[in-house]
Design an enzyme around this catalytic site. Structure first.
Site, PDB file in Angstrom:
ATOM      1  N   LYS A   1     -18.790 -41.037 -89.579  1.00 11.73           N
ATOM      2  CA  LYS A   1     -18.581 -40.250 -90.798  1.00 11.73           C
ATOM      3  C   LYS A   1     -17.880 -41.080 -91.866  1.00 11.73           C
ATOM      4  O   LYS A   1     -18.237 -41.035 -93.046  1.00 11.73           O
ATOM      5  CB  LYS A   1     -17.753 -39.002 -90.475  1.00 11.73           C
ATOM      6  CG  LYS A   1     -18.464 -37.971 -89.632  1.00 11.73           C
ATOM      7  CD  LYS A   1     -17.555 -36.789 -89.353  1.00 11.73           C
ATOM      8  CE  LYS A   1     -18.239 -35.740 -88.486  1.00 11.73           C
ATOM      9  NZ  LYS A   1     -17.337 -34.596 -88.183  1.00 11.73           N
TER      10      LYS A   1
ATOM     11  N   HIS B   1     -46.602 -36.122 -67.093  1.00 13.23           N
ATOM     12  CA  HIS B   1     -47.578 -36.851 -67.895  1.00 13.23           C
ATOM     13  C   HIS B   1     -46.884 -37.768 -68.898  1.00 13.23           C
ATOM     14  O   HIS B   1     -47.504 -38.232 -69.844  1.00 13.23           O
ATOM     15  CB  HIS B   1     -48.482 -35.855 -68.627  1.00 13.23           C
ATOM     16  CG  HIS B   1     -49.154 -34.903 -67.691  1.00 13.23           C
ATOM     17  ND1 HIS B   1     -50.336 -35.195 -67.048  1.00 13.23           N
ATOM     18  CD2 HIS B   1     -48.778 -33.668 -67.247  1.00 13.23           C
ATOM     19  CE1 HIS B   1     -50.675 -34.175 -66.275  1.00 13.23           C
ATOM     20  NE2 HIS B   1     -49.747 -33.242 -66.366  1.00 13.23           N
TER      21      HIS B   1
ATOM     22  N   GLU C   1     -21.056 -37.427 -75.709  1.00 14.85           N
ATOM     23  CA  GLU C   1     -19.928 -37.415 -76.637  1.00 14.85           C
ATOM     24  C   GLU C   1     -18.603 -37.347 -75.886  1.00 14.85           C
ATOM     25  O   GLU C   1     -17.593 -37.884 -76.344  1.00 14.85           O
ATOM     26  CB  GLU C   1     -20.046 -36.239 -77.610  1.00 14.85           C
ATOM     27  CG  GLU C   1     -19.073 -36.302 -78.777  1.00 14.85           C
ATOM     28  CD  GLU C   1     -19.386 -35.273 -79.851  1.00 14.85           C
ATOM     29  OE1 GLU C   1     -20.169 -35.594 -80.772  1.00 14.85           O
ATOM     30  OE2 GLU C   1     -18.850 -34.153 -79.784  1.00 14.85           O
TER      31      GLU C   1
END
Length: 522
Positions: free
Chosen positions: A452, A349, A320
């Site tokens: 937004k 793994h 960000e």
């Protein structure tokens, strides 16, 4: 290890003894001329950081100062009022937590609070969640739960898992007081509590900006307490404000040690001797590894379960902050640094296979924790589970080096509040220095705001669709026509599909890919 490599290790090892932290950059393949070539960038970054700490406008887009460094060392705040506020909030956090723990402040039913629900999003959740994951113990003063999204199923799962609703304390965190995800979580919690005959306001605490919608609500409804969020602290750097300190203190975590660790680390990361400054060294390695253009990914590999959420926390802090379209001069640069990671040895793994043998588009930062942190049995002759963990770290580091893959290693003695504070400070400062190198504003988030605004437009379209629906069935195309949304027919179709899937409108078929089906009001 060759003698040459060991000598390089000794030459470039940065040790911060008072915080039990070191940074090894020897496995990065820069040459001896690299640091000399960056002298101008180093000088500018130091100067810009000094101005930031002194209170200069460091976020020009929003005309704001940037003061998260003041939170752990109020003495460097640019004026006495800010210094007083920081000190006062920290003391009030400790006093409030103590009142809760001693039972001086009790739940509405007269019993001591047992559970804590933290409602927030982004930095108002990731930081507190990471701290809880890293430092919680079975003996915590309160059991902590988090609502960090607007997913109805996730909200229900969290709320129904709380066994002691009568003794629940709720902390709502939102600077503006109108963040949709946080507001939705708060309203959902309010409805859930009311369904059990309980009232939110009687057990709620607000952490918000002065005069925000949440601040006004908490005042009018006489919430239990209110704590401030300042406009000079961004969400992703707010962990050492009330945002992070209050949930931590309520759990029983030593918030003074958190702040002390950060302040001690700041002393190292402000040093103009680059060889002794781990943040400047790490920022330089980011610049070297990515050509200053984000061309490689940063893989975080902490070998400790308690650091599982550290990578998620860093994703927000780094991505960000650095993911910006424009530089400070308005030039399009599309900067950024991609971060991913989980923990060792789980990643042995998972994607370590690709790291060693696949595409070379990354560099790794290992975190080595020296102390077990718990008793460890011998599972083989003189070998403990901790020995395996340490062996996997060193082995993976060596295996990557053998494939010419680059890495750094941060070593700490143990995971405690002071160490976590130091790690917060280390990466916050690294982000600031790297942002200076690439000449971008690390302290705003226009992309988040754009998302937004786009979401608000979608909700407005949904309202238009619901208003247009009648008991007469109509196709998505017809509805798009009547709402004057033909240019956005795909969005109309997806919204209708979503509403039908949740039984909020009628549909002529259950096939979401039937583009000829019709929709009508229930």
């Amino acid at each position: 290890m060759s003698v040459e490599l060991f000598n390089r290790y000794r030459k470039y090892l940065c040790v911060c003894e008072d915080i039990d932290l070191s940074l090894d950059i020897s496995r990065m393949k820069f040459d001896d001329n690299f640091f000399a070539s960056m002298s101008a960038q180093f000088s500018r970054a130091f100067d810009e950081m000094a101005k930031l700490e002194a209170g200069a406008i460091a976020n020009p887009d929003e005309n704001r100062r940037v003061g998260h460094y003041w939170l752990r060392n109020p003495s460097i705040a640019p004026d006495a009022e800010i210094r007083r506020e920081i000190e006062e909030v920290r003391e009030n956090v400790k006093k409030f937590a103590k009142r809760v723990h001693t039972g001086d402040l009790r739940a509405p039913n007269g019993e001591k609070y047992t559970d804590l629900l933290v409602i927030g999003i982004g930095g108002s959740a990731l930081g507190p969640q990471w701290i809880a994951s890293a430092l919680s113990t079975p003996n915590d003063a309160m059991r902590v739960h988090f609502l960090d999204n607007t997913d109805p199923e996730g909200i229900e799962q969290t709320l129904t898992a709380i066994q002691h609703l009568e003794t629940l304390l709720v902390v709502v965190i939102s600077k503006s007081g109108s963040t949709p995800e946080t507001r939705n979580g708060m309203l959902s919690t309010d409805a859930f509590l009311r369904s059990h005959g309980l009232d939110l306001a009687q057990r709620a605490v607000a952490i918000t900006g002065k005069g925000s919608k949440l601040d006004v609500m908490a005042t009018q409804e006489n919430w239990v307490a209110r704590f401030p969020m300042w406009d000079w602290v961004g969400g992703r750097t707010s962990e050492l404000s009330a945002v992070g300190l209050l949930p931590a203190a309520l759990q029983g975590i030593d918030i003074d040690a958190l702040c002390q660790g950060a302040a001690l680390c700041d002393a190292h990361t402000n040093a103009r001797d680059i060889a002794k400054n781990p943040a400047m060294l790490m920022a330089a390695m980011w610049f070297y590894a990515t050509d200053g253009k984000g061309s490689r990914d940063l893989v975080m590999l902490p070998y400790k379960d308690k650091l599982l959420l550290f990578s998620r926390y860093l994703q927000q802090l780094i991505m960000e902050s650095l993911g910006k379209a424009l530089d400070l001069d308005g030039n399009r640069v599309n900067q950024g640094l991609t971060v991913y990671g989980n923990k060792g040895s789980t990643d042995q793994h998972a994607y370590v296979q690709q790291l060693r043998d696949g595409i070379d588009n990354f560099f790794v930062t290992f975190i080595d924790v020296l102390e077990y942190g718990a008793p460890a049995i011998e599972v083989d002759d003189r070998v403990t589970p901790g020995d395996y963990l340490h062996g996997f770290l060193l082995g993976t580091r060596q295996a990557l080096a053998e494939s010419a893959r680059e890495s750094m290693t941060i070593t700490v003695r143990r995971i405690d509040a002071r160490t976590i504070g130091a790690l917060i400070a280390l990466f916050e400062r690294t982000v600031g220095y790297y942002a200076s190198f690439i000449h971008i504003n690390a302290y705003h988030q226009p992309g988040v705001e754009a998302g937004k605004k786009a979401a608000s437009k979608i909700l407005a379209i949904q309202t238009r669709i619901l208003d247009a629906l009648s008991t007469t069935p109509a196709t998505a195309h017809q509805i798009a026509t009547t709402t004057d949304l033909l240019d956005d027919e795909e969005t109309v179709t997806r919204i209708l599909t979503y509403l039908a899937a949740n039984a909020r409108i009628n549909a002529s078929s259950n096939n979401p890919y039937d583009f000829d089906r019709t929709f009508s009001r229930i």
